[in-house]
Design a protein around this motif. Structure first.
Motif, PDB file in Angstrom:
ATOM      1  N   ARG A  66      20.528 -57.584  -2.718  1.00 45.36           N
ATOM      2  CA  ARG A  66      20.238 -57.158  -4.229  1.00 45.36           C
ATOM      3  C   ARG A  66      18.869 -56.104  -3.911  1.00 45.36           C
ATOM      4  O   ARG A  66      18.291 -55.655  -4.653  1.00 45.36           O
TER       5      ARG A  66
ATOM      6  N   GLU B 235      21.193 -64.720  -5.677  1.00 40.77           N
ATOM      7  CA  GLU B 235      20.467 -64.791  -4.445  1.00 40.77           C
ATOM      8  C   GLU B 235      20.631 -63.654  -3.370  1.00 40.77           C
ATOM      9  O   GLU B 235      21.890 -63.175  -3.561  1.00 40.77           O
TER      10      GLU B 235
ATOM     11  N   ARG C 218       9.602 -65.185   1.973  1.00 43.65           N
ATOM     12  CA  ARG C 218      10.911 -64.811   2.101  1.00 43.65           C
ATOM     13  C   ARG C 218      12.098 -65.563   1.161  1.00 43.65           C
ATOM     14  O   ARG C 218      12.695 -65.204   0.266  1.00 43.65           O
TER      15      ARG C 218
ATOM     16  N   SER D 203      11.402 -68.013  -0.884  1.00 43.77           N
ATOM     17  CA  SER D 203      10.876 -68.093  -2.451  1.00 43.77           C
ATOM     18  C   SER D 203      11.143 -66.791  -3.025  1.00 43.77           C
ATOM     19  O   SER D 203      11.230 -66.950  -4.486  1.00 43.77           O
TER      20      SER D 203
ATOM     21  N   ARG E 267      13.683 -65.003  -2.754  1.00 41.36           N
ATOM     22  CA  ARG E 267      15.261 -64.630  -2.348  1.00 41.36           C
ATOM     23  C   ARG E 267      15.746 -64.563  -3.870  1.00 41.36           C
ATOM     24  O   ARG E 267      16.674 -63.760  -4.073  1.00 41.36           O
TER      25      ARG E 267
ATOM     26  N   ALA F  59      14.176 -64.186  -6.654  1.00 43.61           N
ATOM     27  CA  ALA F  59      13.408 -63.567  -7.706  1.00 43.61           C
ATOM     28  C   ALA F  59      14.182 -62.186  -8.254  1.00 43.61           C
ATOM     29  O   ALA F  59      15.188 -61.864  -7.629  1.00 43.61           O
ATOM     30  N   VAL F  60      13.890 -61.667  -9.180  1.00 44.02           N
ATOM     31  CA  VAL F  60      14.590 -60.512  -9.818  1.00 44.02           C
ATOM     32  C   VAL F  60      14.260 -59.413  -8.834  1.00 44.02           C
ATOM     33  O   VAL F  60      13.589 -59.570  -7.872  1.00 44.02           O
ATOM     34  N   ALA F  61      15.108 -58.220  -8.861  1.00 43.64           N
ATOM     35  CA  ALA F  61      15.069 -57.370  -7.593  1.00 43.64           C
ATOM     36  C   ALA F  61      13.748 -56.654  -7.334  1.00 43.64           C
ATOM     37  O   ALA F  61      13.551 -55.778  -6.443  1.00 43.64           O
ATOM     38  N   THR F  62      12.701 -57.412  -7.944  1.00 38.23           N
ATOM     39  CA  THR F  62      11.214 -56.914  -7.515  1.00 38.23           C
ATOM     40  C   THR F  62      10.685 -57.612  -6.422  1.00 38.23           C
ATOM     41  O   THR F  62       9.478 -57.416  -5.969  1.00 38.23           O
ATOM     42  N   GLN F  63      11.424 -58.412  -5.726  1.00 37.69           N
ATOM     43  CA  GLN F  63      10.920 -58.931  -4.491  1.00 37.69           C
ATOM     44  C   GLN F  63      10.335 -58.156  -3.423  1.00 37.69           C
ATOM     45  O   GLN F  63       9.210 -58.362  -2.817  1.00 37.69           O
ATOM     46  N   GLU F  64      10.982 -57.086  -3.133  1.00 34.24           N
ATOM     47  CA  GLU F  64      10.399 -56.350  -2.391  1.00 34.24           C
ATOM     48  C   GLU F  64       8.932 -55.662  -2.892  1.00 34.24           C
ATOM     49  O   GLU F  64       8.032 -55.802  -1.953  1.00 34.24           O
ATOM     50  N   ILE F  65       8.698 -55.598  -4.146  1.00 35.23           N
ATOM     51  CA  ILE F  65       7.295 -55.252  -4.392  1.00 35.23           C
ATOM     52  C   ILE F  65       6.479 -56.366  -4.114  1.00 35.23           C
ATOM     53  O   ILE F  65       5.268 -56.253  -3.736  1.00 35.23           O
TER      54      ILE F  65
ATOM     55  N   PHE G 234       6.709 -58.802  -1.996  1.00 32.23           N
ATOM     56  CA  PHE G 234       6.583 -59.132  -0.687  1.00 32.23           C
ATOM     57  C   PHE G 234       5.478 -58.064   0.022  1.00 32.23           C
ATOM     58  O   PHE G 234       4.592 -58.519   0.735  1.00 32.23           O
ATOM     59  N   GLY G 235       5.737 -56.955  -0.389  1.00 30.93           N
ATOM     60  CA  GLY G 235       4.853 -55.877   0.244  1.00 30.93           C
ATOM     61  C   GLY G 235       3.656 -56.026  -0.396  1.00 30.93           C
ATOM     62  O   GLY G 235       2.291 -56.036   0.317  1.00 30.93           O
ATOM     63  N   GLY G 236       3.330 -56.375  -1.539  1.00 28.30           N
ATOM     64  CA  GLY G 236       2.053 -56.784  -2.494  1.00 28.30           C
ATOM     65  C   GLY G 236       1.295 -57.887  -1.584  1.00 28.30           C
ATOM     66  O   GLY G 236       0.082 -57.985  -1.407  1.00 28.30           O
TER      67      GLY G 236
ATOM     68  N   LEU H 160       1.491 -58.907   1.277  1.00 27.81           N
ATOM     69  CA  LEU H 160       1.182 -58.533   2.503  1.00 27.81           C
ATOM     70  C   LEU H 160       0.115 -57.976   2.682  1.00 27.81           C
ATOM     71  O   LEU H 160      -1.022 -58.172   3.340  1.00 27.81           O
ATOM     72  N   ILE H 161      -0.300 -56.995   1.569  1.00 27.65           N
ATOM     73  CA  ILE H 161      -1.368 -56.135   1.482  1.00 27.65           C
ATOM     74  C   ILE H 161      -2.519 -57.059   1.181  1.00 27.65           C
ATOM     75  O   ILE H 161      -3.524 -57.027   1.773  1.00 27.65           O
TER      76      ILE H 161
ATOM     77  N   GLY I  26       3.126 -52.475   4.281  1.00 24.53           N
ATOM     78  CA  GLY I  26       3.483 -53.366   3.050  1.00 24.53           C
ATOM     79  C   GLY I  26       3.357 -52.387   1.633  1.00 24.53           C
ATOM     80  O   GLY I  26       4.282 -52.611   1.061  1.00 24.53           O
TER      81      GLY I  26
ATOM     82  N   PHE J 268       6.999 -51.171   1.366  1.00 27.34           N
ATOM     83  CA  PHE J 268       7.614 -51.892   0.484  1.00 27.34           C
ATOM     84  C   PHE J 268       7.641 -51.828  -1.027  1.00 27.34           C
ATOM     85  O   PHE J 268       8.580 -51.680  -1.662  1.00 27.34           O
ATOM     86  N   VAL J 269       6.279 -51.919  -1.519  1.00 31.33           N
ATOM     87  CA  VAL J 269       5.870 -51.656  -2.952  1.00 31.33           C
ATOM     88  C   VAL J 269       6.281 -50.439  -3.436  1.00 31.33           C
ATOM     89  O   VAL J 269       6.966 -50.484  -4.411  1.00 31.33           O
TER      90      VAL J 269
END
Lengths: 391, 332, 291
Positions: free
Chosen positions: A46, A84, B270, B272, B274, B276-282, B284-286, B288-289, C99, C102-103
């Motif tokens: 995804r 997922e 990671r 939780s 999994r 999420a809407v495809a915004t999980q990258e955002i 996760f990165g957020g 982290l910061i 990070g 990624f954002v």
């Protein structure tokens, strides 16, 4: 806090955990199934470089499920679709499959966009006896010899064999192979080499490219030097475009034989940006309609409505087609549904017309690969996709 | 001298929790916790190298992969049983670690980073292209120890094995960190020139740090291969390196407990995300910061108050080294 | 074959060089390696796509606008991500910028994803391969090389002879001293980040027709730019350019003469070789550690 307090607090927490977690939901006869819902789980990429094979294909599948729900569901049950992310990694594939099966308690799985995670998840799926339909991954090993896994679309093995047959039919004398050495490409490459060996053909050149490569000068020059008149490509769209573009730069215009990954020819033409680049380019298509076909218009509208960030693409069509097979199987299994009944019904499922795949889908107990036909496409002079029916 | 006495009261409770947990966890959660044990070990190894010895090395994901492939191939090609293949694979990886540590003797900071990163990339490339040995891009079906003799299901057996290894290696690390070796690491990190003056053998200390982190990663890698029963190159790419860095920094550099906390948080995040809407990258990165900005010394810093059940010394002091950096507004 | 490999290697290397230059500019001034630099590159390219292809603006407007966008991104990153972490360790900064990457990637995927596979950027010049003996050049690769050279020259002039450039150099060399002579160090830091990311942005727009555009394009490029910068010596601007060019050529030569499968790993062999023999890179000065 003192030590005693810490121990008490922790012990209390543990107790709560034990009590809370043991009070789980009562298990139905088959999980994921109630009187009016069926829960279908999806796993696939995804996010990441190949998210089109996951997220976008899932969008397409969900359109089909929404349509089915609007019409009253399957034998009165509406579909609940959960997704997922497997991150296109083994670890993710196994985690996603376990989560769908044990946490979401899905009835069945409609997933798999990347080869390795799907293969890694296979054991979990089979040992838990969960029916699974492959979304759009192409590796043969996912469903090969499996009891619970079915593969509606094309597989690498089938495509590679078809590529060699096509080359022979087109009178190719010296064949070069350009491929991507990743999990996806390796499956195709090995099947290709096996078929070529069986036919007594030796490639005059075998070169690798990566998905990210921006410059194919070295590859093109080497292939050109080998004197190949035909190039069989096991590449994603970007390296395909880069190779063709750089080949044209050196005046090299072989016959190209590509496959379903590079089958959006209009997009490919745009990426290459040189008129006439695809004159001798043929690709296997897993879809027999083009995106601007009037039949696709309702899907375009539905996609716009439910997933406004997305745009109709071949990946949407992959999802739609394989979801139609899932729906057909569920309908065939009848109202009195169990996992075993679904498997048994699918084993007898044949002549499923999706309107997208090049032929009808057919499963037998020994062959869980649903398609045995490929369609060849090329781009005409005025930029239309044409189905090539032979010389 | 509160360092050692306090944790001992909390630890048995945590251990009991870990041992009893499978009774209430579904197989998915049990799998996630097993992965946590594995990552806690590899993060600890990285923390020894990065947090304690201050070596900015990007090779850990490759060490992880070496361990996984070594353990699997020793079983597949040489028919060794898992109980031998795991330690041998880890020792092999430790040997590789010693080799990778050699450039560390000449290089520092970013230069060390890029050379170790290059090593990681070359390893990744070799995993794919040395297909005769490694199975190439499609990977290997890795064997796992057979627990049927003990009468317990595979997943449960791996859970307890990983738990046992994690406990063992954490205890060992605790010992190392409080020994001369550990103090030598910190000396190398903080006062490289002065350390030499105090007769700390830099070569030995740096090499030891690399060897240890490689050994830990090697064990974790072997366990990883047996848990997934699959080994493939994409598990050991740069993203894996980022994940490990995140665990160590978010948990707390220079802290044994921090490694575990960081592993737990990053893996938990990671999992939780999994679904999420495809915004999980955002997200996760957020996150982290946010963790780095608001908890610069890591999660472990939350546990620093009088009477806390956990106190560790030799904690990482975040400061910029090398170039003199003014901060603004400038103080007079 | 050699001359074609060399020249196309230089064209690729020119892109690496520009991106590496941007990375080193920021590093020299603020001692930070911005691991979101690749995403700045990516966003500039996608922004140019939206302006040029979707909105139909003329190229002459789209390119500067995209570069300005990259500049803005760099300045925002400095304010929001770097400032709060000014006292943090190297590793924390690396992770924070990671990070951020990624954002940015996630945002790009939301905005520009969902269009199928990689986005095509039409070439600026019509394809007419130029032939000089055995060498064949396309219009677009000439644009890339010419554009890169022009940008580097412009940057050099700016850095050497304008007041702002001099202020940036002063700040990079010694911040305390710069502040003492009245330079607004915070402002310069922000501008430096903006300039650094903008350089990457120029590279992105020039190379877009060749690289295609997609949210994940930043990662591999960052690694190569990082490698190029270190190859040249991390504190050296000229070194970054040299490193980038060497990398591009090495990739092609390895692919042409050894095996095409070696192309992607050649930069890393080169790095290991060079840094083991000369730990400070081509043009770097050996680090003197003050006791």
């Amino acid at each position: 806090m003192t030590h005693r307090r810490w121990i008490t607090v922790t012990a209390a927490a543990v107790a709560c955990l034990l009590v809370g977690a043991s009070a789980g939901p009562a298990m139905a006869a088959d999980p994921g199934l109630t009187a009016d819902t069926i829960k279908i789980g999806a796993f696939g990429p995804r996010t990441g470089r190949v998210y089109m094979y996951g997220e976008l294909a899932m969008n397409g599948a969900e359109l089909v499920y929404r349509q089915v729900n609007d019409r009253g569901g399957i034998h009165g049950r509406k579909i609940v679709y959960v997704r997922e992310d497997d991150e296109c990694k083994n670890e993710g594939g196994i985690a996603a499959a376990k989560k769908l099966i044990h946490q979401h308690q899905v009835f069945m799985i409609h997933g798999g966009g990347c080869s390795n995670p799907a293969i890694a998840a296979r054991e979990e799926v089979e040992s838990n006896r969960v029916p699974m339909f492959v979304l759009d991954a192409v590796a043969d090993q996912i469903a090969q010899g499996a009891r619970y896994i079915f593969h509606p679309g094309l597989t690498s093995g089938l495509e590679s064999v078809a590529q060699v047959d096509f080359a022979k039919a087109m009178g190719a004398k010296k064949i070069a192979v350009v491929w991507q050495n990743d999990a996806w490409g390796k499956g195709r490459y090995e099947a290709l080499m096996a078929k070529m060996k069986a036919e007594g053909i030796t490639p005059v050149a075998t070169e690798e490219m990566t998905v990210e490569q921006n410059d194919a000068t070295a590859v093109v020059l080497r292939v050109q030097k080998s004197g190949a008149d035909t190039v069989i490509q096991e590449l994603y769209p970007k390296p395909t475009a880069v190779f063709v573009r750089d080949a044209l730069k050196f005046g090299y215009k072989p016959l190209y034989i590509s496959q379903t990954a590079a089958a959006d020819l209009q997009d490919l033409q745009k990426q290459i940006g040189i008129p006439g680049a695809l004159d001798r380019f043929y690709a296997i298509s897993q879809v027999r309609v083009s995106l601007d076909d009037p039949d696709m218009e309702p899907w375009r509208q539905a996609l716009q409505k439910h997933f406004p960030n997305d745009r109709l693409s071949i990946y949407t069509l992959f999802g739609i087609a394989s979801a139609k097979v899932v729906v057909a199987a569920l309908e065939h299994a009848g109202r009195d549904l169990t996992r075993e009944r679904l498997v048994e019904a699918t084993n007898r499922l044949c002549r499923v017309e999706t309107g997208i795949y090049p032929g009808p889908v057919c499963f037998t107990p020994d062959d869980h690969h649903g398609l045995d036909q490929v369609a060849w496409i090329r781009l005409t002079g005025d930029g239309k996709v044409e189905f090539w029916r032979g010389k | 001298m509160g360092g050692l006495a306090r944790p001992l009261t909390l630890l048995p409770v945590l251990l009991a929790l870990a041992v009893l947990a499978p009774a209430v966890l579904n197989p998915y959660l049990r799998f996630v916790v097993t992965l946590f044990f594995i990552y806690a070990v590899v993060a600890l190894g990285l923390n020894l190298l990065l947090g304690y010895a201050g070596q900015f090395a990007f090779a850990n994901a490759a060490f992880f992969g070496w361990g996984a492939y070594a353990t699997s191939l020793l079983q597949l090609r040489l028919d060794l049983p898992f109980v031998l293949a795991l330690p041998l694979g880890a020792l092999l990886t430790a040997g590789v670690g010693a080799l990778v540590g050699l450039p560390a003797l000449r290089l520092r900071g970013l230069y060390l980073a890029i050379v170790t990163l290059a090593f990681g990339e070359v390893t990744y490339w070799a995993m794919i292209h040395w297909a005769g040995l490694t199975g190439g891009a499609s990977g290997l079906k890795a064997p796992a120890p057979d627990f049927t003799a003990l009468g317990i299901p595979q997943g449960l057996g791996m859970y307890y094995l990983c738990l046992a290894m994690a406990v063992l290696l954490y205890a060992a690390a605790w010992g190392i960190v409080h020994s001369r070796v550990g103090r030598a690491f910190v000396a190398v990190r903080d006062f490289e020139v002065a350390a030499q003056a105090l007769s700390v053998n830099l070569t030995r200390a740096k090499t030891a740090a690399f060897v240890l982190s490689a050994f830990y990663a090697g064990v974790a890698g072997g366990l990883h291969s047996a848990t997934l029963r699959f080994v493939a190159p994409e598990s050991f790419d740069l993203f894996q390196m980022v994940l490990q860095f995140a665990m160590v920094v978010v948990g707390g550099l220079g802290s044994v407990l921090g490694s575990a906390l960081g592993a737990a948080l990053v893996l938990g995040l990671r999992e939780s995300l999994r679904a999420a809407v495809a915004t999980q990258e955002i997200l996760f990165g957020g996150l982290l910061i946010v963790c780095i900005v608001f908890l610069p010394r890591g999660l472990v810093s939350l546990l620093r108050w009088p009477g806390s059940p956990w106190i560790e010394r030799l904690h990482w002091e975040p400061r910029r080294r090398g170039r003199e950096v003014a901060t603004w507004p400038l103080s007079p | 074959m050699f001359v074609n490999l060399l020249v196309s290697g230089l064209a690729n290397g020119a892109v690496y060089a520009l991106v590496a230059l941007g990375l080193v500019v920021v590093y020299k001034a603020t001692a930070v390696v911005n691991f979101a630099h690749g995403e700045g590159f990516m966003l500039a390219g996608l922004l140019a796509y939206s302006l040029y292809v979707l909105a139909g603006l003329p190229y002459g407007l789209a390119l500067p606008a995209a570069v300005a966008g990259a500049c803005l991104l760099g300045m925002l990153t400095e304010r929001l991500a770097f400032r709060p972490l000014i006292r943090a360790s190297v590793v924390s900064l690396v992770l924070a910028t990671t990070g951020l990457s990624f954002v940015l990637k996630g945002i790009a995927r939301q905005v520009w994803g969902g269009r199928g596979s990689d986005l095509a950027f039409p070439p600026v010049v019509a394809f007419q391969p130029l032939q000089i003996g055995e060498l064949i050049l396309t219009g677009q690769s000439l644009v890339v090389m010419g554009g890169a050279v022009a940008t580097m020259l412009l940057f050099l002039l700016f850095f050497r002879y304008t007041l702002l450039g001099k202020m940036m150099r002063a700040t990079a060399e010694n911040q305390r001293a710069a502040a003492l002579v009245g330079i607004r160090v915070e402002r310069i830091s922000t501008i430096t980040w903006g300039v650094g990311v903008a350089l990457g942005g120029v590279a992105a727009v020039l190379a877009a027709p060749l690289t295609l555009l997609y949210p994940d394009m930043g990662g591999p490029l960052l690694i190569r730019a990082f490698a190029a910068a270190l190859l040249g010596g991390m504190g050296s601007l000229a070194g970054a350019v040299l490193g980038g060019l060497c990398l591009g050529v090495a990739e092609n030569l390895a692919g042409g003469y050894v095996d095409t499968s070696v192309t992607e790993v050649a930069p890393f062999f080169l790095i290991i070789l060079v840094l083991l023999l000369r730990p400070q890179g081509f043009l770097g000065r050996p680090e003197v550690v003050k006791v």
